[in-house]
Design a protein around this motif. Sequence first.
Motif, PDB file in Angstrom:
ATOM      1  N   ILE A  29       0.725  -1.049  -0.054  1.00 50.68           N
ATOM      2  CA  ILE A  29       0.059  -0.036   0.022  1.00 50.68           C
ATOM      3  C   ILE A  29       0.824   1.099  -0.134  1.00 50.68           C
ATOM      4  O   ILE A  29       2.124   1.140   0.440  1.00 50.68           O
ATOM      5  CB  ILE A  29      -1.109   0.192   1.193  1.00 50.68           C
ATOM      6  N   GLY A  30       0.415   2.398  -0.436  1.00 48.95           N
ATOM      7  CA  GLY A  30       1.183   3.569  -0.510  1.00 48.95           C
ATOM      8  C   GLY A  30       0.915   4.439   0.737  1.00 48.95           C
ATOM      9  O   GLY A  30       0.658   3.749   1.753  1.00 48.95           O
ATOM     10  N   GLU A  31       1.322   5.542   0.618  1.00 49.18           N
ATOM     11  CA  GLU A  31       1.347   6.266   1.856  1.00 49.18           C
ATOM     12  C   GLU A  31       0.074   7.291   2.008  1.00 49.18           C
ATOM     13  O   GLU A  31      -0.441   7.736   3.152  1.00 49.18           O
ATOM     14  CB  GLU A  31       2.546   7.388   1.873  1.00 49.18           C
ATOM     15  N   GLN A  32      -0.805   7.483   0.903  1.00 44.26           N
ATOM     16  CA  GLN A  32      -2.244   8.240   1.126  1.00 44.26           C
ATOM     17  C   GLN A  32      -3.173   7.259   0.460  1.00 44.26           C
ATOM     18  O   GLN A  32      -3.193   7.066  -0.680  1.00 44.26           O
ATOM     19  CB  GLN A  32      -1.861   9.297   0.009  1.00 44.26           C
ATOM     20  N   VAL A  33      -3.733   6.520   1.360  1.00 40.65           N
ATOM     21  CA  VAL A  33      -4.747   5.494   0.988  1.00 40.65           C
ATOM     22  C   VAL A  33      -6.275   5.977   1.129  1.00 40.65           C
ATOM     23  O   VAL A  33      -6.627   6.709   2.321  1.00 40.65           O
ATOM     24  CB  VAL A  33      -4.758   3.967   1.793  1.00 40.65           C
ATOM     25  N   VAL A  34      -6.931   5.742   0.235  1.00 40.41           N
ATOM     26  CA  VAL A  34      -8.469   5.973   0.313  1.00 40.41           C
ATOM     27  C   VAL A  34      -9.223   4.581  -0.229  1.00 40.41           C
ATOM     28  O   VAL A  34      -8.888   4.163  -0.907  1.00 40.41           O
ATOM     29  CB  VAL A  34      -9.124   7.206  -0.840  1.00 40.41           C
ATOM     30  N   VAL A  35     -10.359   4.317   0.822  1.00 47.12           N
ATOM     31  CA  VAL A  35     -11.035   3.365   0.664  1.00 47.12           C
ATOM     32  C   VAL A  35     -12.294   3.928   0.277  1.00 47.12           C
ATOM     33  O   VAL A  35     -12.968   4.618   0.986  1.00 47.12           O
ATOM     34  CB  VAL A  35     -11.169   2.573   2.061  1.00 47.12           C
TER      35      VAL A  35
END
Length: 405
Positions: free
Chosen positions: A203-209
């Motif tokens: 996963i990256g550093e800025q995650v949106v679900v």
Amino acid sequence: MADGRAEDAYRINLQDNVFPAVLGRVCSRPCEPACRHGYEGLGEPVSICFSKRSAADFKDQTPVLLEPWFEPSGKRVAIVGSGVAGLTAARNLTLLGHAVTIYEKHAKPGGMLNQGIPEFRLPRAIIDREIEQITALGVEIVCNTDVGKSLSLEKLLTDFDAVVIAAGTLRPNRPDIPGQELKGIRHGLDFLLEANETGAAAIGEQVVVIGGGFTAMDCARTAQRLGAQSVELAEEGQLKVMYRRSKDDLRVTPGELEELEHEGIPLECHATPMAYLGANGTLTGMRFARTGTEEEFEVPVDTVLLATGQVPDTSWLDDALLENDPLFVAGDFSLGATTLIDAIAHAKSTAREIDCFLMGTVRMQDHVHVEDATLTGRTPEMDAIPRQPMPTLPLGERTLPREVE
């Protein structure tokens, strides 16, 4: 449970609900909003879900095997898929006297119990124990077998007296919006499968679900445990859940939003995805519209987890086969994505339908006995007794495998 009869309580639940310990942790609890004790002026609903869990946790931990309902019939049934629907159909068909073999394409049985639900919500030993109670009845589970590829459905229809498709909903539903080819976008179920099977996922550093159901909550809380953010950094918005409807429309169990907030994961409602933004083929952000308005806004993001539902994958099926008499469907493959308890209920009905087909007669019927009672043992003072809160693990001790409740 009030009498301390955990063994009896568990056996009653096992007869009807098949997975008491599992449901005692992850059931959607449709019974509790309907509980009369929760009507206005009567207090809060009985903790039905947690009573199931208590029965499972406090009873003797040896497997509980139900007595067969009928003698062996000589009939053989194949089931495709070992999720709750396939396992439920298998157990009940076995109790009805039929020999059952389940074919599962993954290395372990359980379907979404293992692949989709995080271990911090549902310990794997719990799943294994309740599946063992089914295999101990004589159900055979053949794993690493992908029906439609390594084994043909036509062969199953030839070799068995009936075949049940209980393959769930494995084809992701992806919003058709611009930029969906960008790198960094994945479906939440794929992410959960990788995290649950390997204990890690990139996963990256800025995650949106994106989403507002169980999968969205599980994705967010799993991403956090894999390093998407620490609670101390929540204000920086490194991980958040975006949902297009209101908080009242969220389809999650009581306490779920409180735990999301307790773990420091922001939820933003009334946010409809409009486009993925990127540079050089890689995701850099998303554009949203404020639901019901013309307002638009952008969010920086390098990983999107889509908890936007899924549908049955029928690409491996010949439409003509679906009209074949010995072929039946059970659970989410028939209903679409539902809940565990809905899938179990549908599979129970399917098992009776198959039994009638195999034996040429209806052998199981439901009977309800109602009688008057002059005393219930309840007093008005009981209306004021609150539900006991479920203890939870302190934030600092919450890891991917440790059960929170």
